[in-house]
Structure formats: structure tokens, C-alpha cells
Design a protein around this motif. Structure first.
Motif, short mmCIF file in Angstrom:
data_model
loop_
_atom_site.label_atom_id
_atom_site.label_comp_id
_atom_site.label_asym_id
_atom_site.label_seq_id
_atom_site.Cartn_x
_atom_site.Cartn_y
_atom_site.Cartn_z
N VAL A 1 46.07 77.73 26.57
CA VAL A 1 47.05 76.79 26.01
C VAL A 1 46.40 76.09 24.80
O VAL A 1 45.18 76.11 24.64
N PRO A 2 47.20 75.46 23.93
CA PRO A 2 46.63 74.83 22.73
C PRO A 2 45.65 73.70 23.05
O PRO A 2 45.56 73.24 24.18
N GLY A 3 44.95 73.28 22.00
CA GLY A 3 43.89 72.28 22.13
C GLY A 3 44.39 70.94 22.66
O GLY A 3 45.57 70.60 22.53
N PRO B 1 44.52 70.04 29.40
CA PRO B 1 44.94 70.13 30.81
C PRO B 1 46.38 69.66 31.00
O PRO B 1 47.07 70.12 31.92
N SER B 2 46.85 68.78 30.12
CA SER B 2 48.23 68.29 30.26
C SER B 2 49.24 69.36 29.85
O SER B 2 50.38 69.34 30.31
N SER C 1 42.34 79.91 30.38
CA SER C 1 40.94 79.82 29.99
C SER C 1 40.63 78.55 29.21
O SER C 1 41.49 78.00 28.51
N GLY C 2 39.39 78.08 29.40
CA GLY C 2 38.84 76.97 28.61
C GLY C 2 39.57 75.65 28.77
O GLY C 2 39.67 74.88 27.81
N VAL C 3 40.06 75.36 29.97
CA VAL C 3 40.84 74.14 30.18
C VAL C 3 39.91 72.94 30.33
O VAL C 3 38.91 73.00 31.07
N GLY C 4 40.22 71.85 29.66
CA GLY C 4 39.45 70.61 29.79
C GLY C 4 39.49 70.11 31.22
O GLY C 4 40.55 70.07 31.84
#
Ligand code: S3P
Length: 454
Positions: A18-20, A239-240, A260-263
Motif C-alpha cells: 500500500v502507499p507510503g 498501516p492505516s 509488504s513493508g507495513v509500518g
């Protein structure tokens, strides 16, 4: 207005990023603009909210350049180096942009005028103005402390020790950012800890941030006028935003997705904790750290959920996730009781009212209190079926829009929302990403291609 419709599907499968992160993206641009030298950002959220912050930082004298997809460079002006903007700063829909910027402007001499869209102009800014005025800034706002407002930065700032009257990372961050250009020690005391992205990012840029847990709560302080230097930042996936995919996969039987790469900042993952308590199968792997923030990959498999009590103490760590948690609760067996939700009334819309109204329109049993919400399910799919004249009113709120589109994917009947344009503030590409995993979301009036052609 762009009405959107989502239709029931079988399962979601595949991998996605998902986006940043929205919170971290705002801070990367702002703190980058205060650093000496160049900050290189990858994975920046290119949503409308962040583009407004980028424009504001340019108007204050920083060089902000987009090199390519999510890759940006900021040439900072040094702490105290921002210049007076020539024109009004328009933050669009972004509460974080407006409030953090007020902190920066409070201790930079000069006058700035801030405004935003109709939703932002209705939101309370007095909570930020109060401590900034104690530090010496002058702020003239509309009634109720609302935008548009003028802020006259002080030449002679005073350090303060400020106890947050509401658990708000935006207020905390505004005071800390004002404290950056204030001689002496600025302290914020938060009785209930909130997201600490400002603290982590300032450290990443080389500032010293002291954090202590005392009887009064979490105490964060910094000594002003540090030299912070440009850095590389990789922004974690938000994460939201991941929350919408995560819940969709839990609700659709047979689903199995990897994000992938979720805060995984501990102050942001209250939803994951809550869903796991409800019975969700969410596995976190490859835990790592990027630019001072914890990150992991998440595998999510469809699960039968049960209602639980979500304590008020958890609200700050999942404050933006209640719309989608309420949707998950509608599919759970039993009552999910969510407490401590007063802040939801002053988000991009009155989210408490919007959730309750929307769920009722979809045939879900819901009760709303002054600061609580109870959603009761029987473990089966709710009806959905909010169509045409009954389309869900989103109040230009991105999270209300996405939450009800997810409900429509998993309910018995499709769901329409009155307007999906706000989704672009935080999650550009939401529809394409959902449909790529097996969703069916489209503008009202536009047909789908047959499934095999997708
Ligand atoms: C944010 C803090 C929260 C959150 C918002 C982003 C931040 O707001 O709802 O989406 O980046 O600091 P509050 O500070 O009003 O709780």
C-alpha cells in the motif's frame, strides 16, 4: 462528486504494497525542509494531503523536487531558516499538514495565512493555537479557532512544558516542531501516548530527543536549535491504509494476501491487536527497521471474528481505524463495544455519526453513544444493499469512503457511496489495488469486464 459501487466477491489473493505512511510523509517533507543539506525520500505518499505539504514547504523557501514515483528530494533551509510565504497556504483536507505547519510557523518570524477545504475549515485548531501562543506566537482564527487563520511567528520564542489536554500526536508534534527553533528545553507531557513519528524522525536527522515515562505520563523534550542534517528516508507502507485490505481479506472466506513493508510502530497497530483478539489470522514476518521505524510484512487469511470490548486506552493507537474496525465488527459474532471515541467527532468528518448512519443503512445493528459505538453481528454477512437513493454519505471523508466500499465487497448485496474523490487524499490507486487482488469496485454507471478478462 464521484459515486462508487462495490460488489460482493469471493476471495482476495496476492501480494501488495500500500502507499507510503501519511503521517511519516508529512514529517519527512517538513523536517527535511528544516535540515541542513539534502534529504532523499523514497516511498513518499503522493496523496493530495502530502502534495499540499510539499507545496507549502516550497512556499516557505525549501527546494522540494519529485524525481520519480515516490522518490523526492528536499533541500533544507536549516532550523530557523524558513521564509515568510508570499501567499495563503492552502492545506486542502490535511489536518496533520495544517497543525504541524502551525508549529513550524509559530517560531519563525513573519506572518502566514492558512486555509483548507470545507472539511478542514470546520476542524478545531484552538488545541494547537493554545500552546503556540504560550510560546509567543500570535494567532487570529475564525470563531471556534477554525481556519482560515493568520499566524504571526515570534522572534523571541519561549520554551514551555505543555501537558496535552487531548491525546493528539498533531498537537504534540506542533509543540515539538515549534520547540526546534526555541532556545532552551521544550517539553510535552502526554497522559496517553500517541504516535511518535516526530520524535523518531527528529532522532533520525540527528537531534537529541529525551523520552521519559513518569507518573504524569510520557514526557518528551528537546533542546532547541539543534543542527539537523539531511538524511535518506524510506517511508513505510501506511498501516492505516493496509487496514482496509487486511479487513477485506479477513472477511472474504478463502482469502490469503500478503502486504509488504507495513509500518509497525507500536503506537499505530492497535487495530492488529484488536483483530487478533477477535480471532484474526494475521502473521507478521521479516520484522526490520527503516529510517528509525519498525516495519514488517503481514500475511492475512480469512477468519471468523468474534465481538470484543475495545478499551478506551487503545484508541490513540488505532484512532484512524475505527471506521474499518466497525465494518469488521458487523461480520463478527456478538457485540463489539468500542469506547473512548470522542475524537472521532472532529476528524475529516464526524466519523462516529457517519459510521453509525452508514452501518444502519446496510442493515447492521449499531448503537452510538457520546463517545462509544457498539456494533452487533451474528457471524453472518450483513445485507449491504445501500444503493441509489440510499448511497452512503461520506462527507468527503476518505476513511468512511473506503470502509464502506470494503463492506460492499463482503456483504450479501452491493454498496454505493456518494463520493469517492477524498480517497486520493491518503490512498491513491486504492480501487486498482483492490481490484488487482480480486475486488470489484467501480464508478457508478460503469460496467465491469467479465471476470476472466480482468
Ligand atoms: C496524526 C495524528 C492523528 C491522526 C491523523 C494523523 C499525525 O490525529 O488521526 O490522521 O500524523 O500526527 P490527532 O493528532 O488529531 O489525534
Amino acid at each position: 462528486m464521484q459515486p462508487l459501487r462495490s460488489e460482493p466477491v469471493d476471495a482476495l489473493a496476492g501480494e501488495a504494497r500500500v502507499p507510503g505512511d501519511k503521517s511519516i510523509s508529512h514529517r519527512a517533507l517538513m523536517i527535511g525542509a528544516l535540515a541542513v543539506g539534502e534529504t532523499e525520500i523514497s516511498g513518499l505518499l503522493e496523496g493530495e494531503d502530502i502534495l499540499r505539504t510539499a507545496a507549502a514547504m516550497r512556499a516557505l523557501g525549501a527546494t522540494v523536487v519529485r524525481d520519480g514515483d515516490g522518490t523526492w528530494r528536499v533541500q533544507g533551509r536549516g532550523v530557523g531558516g524558513l521564509s515568510e510565504p508570499e501567499d495563503m497556504l492552502d492545506l486542502g483536507n490535511a489536518g496533520t499538514g495544517a497543525r504541524l505547519l502551525m508549529g513550524l510557523l509559530a517560531t519563525h518570524p513573519g506572518t502566514a495565512f492558512l486555509t483548507g477545504d470545507a472539511s478542514l475549515r470546520a476542524r478545531p485548531m484552538g488545541r494547537v493555537a493554545a500552546p503556540l501562543e504560550q510560546m509567543g506566537a500570535r494567532i487570529v482564527a475564525r470563531s471556534g479557532g477554525r481556519l482560515p487563520l493568520a499566524i504571526i511567528g515570534t522572534e523571541d520564542p519561549l520554551p514551555i512544558a505543555y501537558r496535552l489536554p487531548v491525546p493528539s500526536a498533531q498537537v504534540k508534534s506542533a509543540v515539538l516542531l515549534a520547540g526546534l527553533n526555541t532556545p532552551g528545553r521544550t517539553t510535552v507531557i502526554e497522559p496517553e501516548p500517541t504516535r511518535d513519528h516526530t520524535e523518531l524522525m527528529l532522532r533520525h536527522f540527528g537531534a537529541t530527543i529525551d523520552v521519559e515515562t513518569t507518573e504524569q505520563g510520557r514526557t518528551v523534550s528537546l533542546v532547541g536549535q539543534p543542527e539537523i542534517t539531511g538524511r535518506k528516508i524510506r517511508v513505510p507502507a501506511d498501516p492505516s491504509s493496509a487496514a482496509f485490505l487486511l479487513v477485506a481479506a479477513l472477511l472474504l472466506p478463502g482469502s490469503d494476501i500478503t502486504l509488504s513493508g507495513v509500518g509497525m510502530n507500536p503506537h499505530r497497530i492497535g487495530l492488529i491487536e484488536t483483530l487478533r483478539q477477535m480471532g484474526a489470522d494475521i502473521t507478521s514476518t521479516a520484522a526490520r527497521e527503516e529510517a528509525g521505524e519498525p516495519v514488517a510484512d503481514l500475511q492475512v487469511r480469512a477468519s471468523q471474528l468474534s465481538g470484543i470490548e475495545v478499551p478506551a486506552s487503545r484508541a490513540p493507537s488505532m484512532i484512524d481505524e475505527y471506521p474499518i474496525l466497525a465494518v469488521a465488527a458487523a461480520f463478527a459474532k456478538g457485540a463489539t463495544v468500542m469506547q473512548g471515541l470522542a475524537e472521532l467527532r472532529v476528524k475529516e468528518s464526524d466519523r462516529l455519526a457517519a459510521i453509525a448512519r452508514g452501518l444502519a443503512a446496510c442493515g447492521v445493528e449499531v448503537t452510538v453513544g457520546a463517545d462509544s459505538l457498539t456494533v452487533t453481528g451474528d457471524g453472518n454477512r450483513p445485507r449491504g444493499g445501500a444503493l441509489d437513493g440510499q448511497a452512503i454519505a461520506t462527507g468527503y471523508d476518505h476513511r468512511i469512503a473506503m470502509a464502506f466500499l470494503i463492506l460492499g465487497l463482503a456483504a450479501r448485496e452491493p454498496v454505493e457511496i456518494d463520493d469517492g474523490t477524498a480517497i486520493g487524499t491518503s490512498f491513491p490507486g486504492f480501487i486498482e489495488l483492490m481490484n488487482g487482488l480480486g475486488g470489484r469496485i467501480r464508478p457508478v454507471g460503469v460496467g465491469f469486464k467479465p471476470t476472466q478478462d480482468r
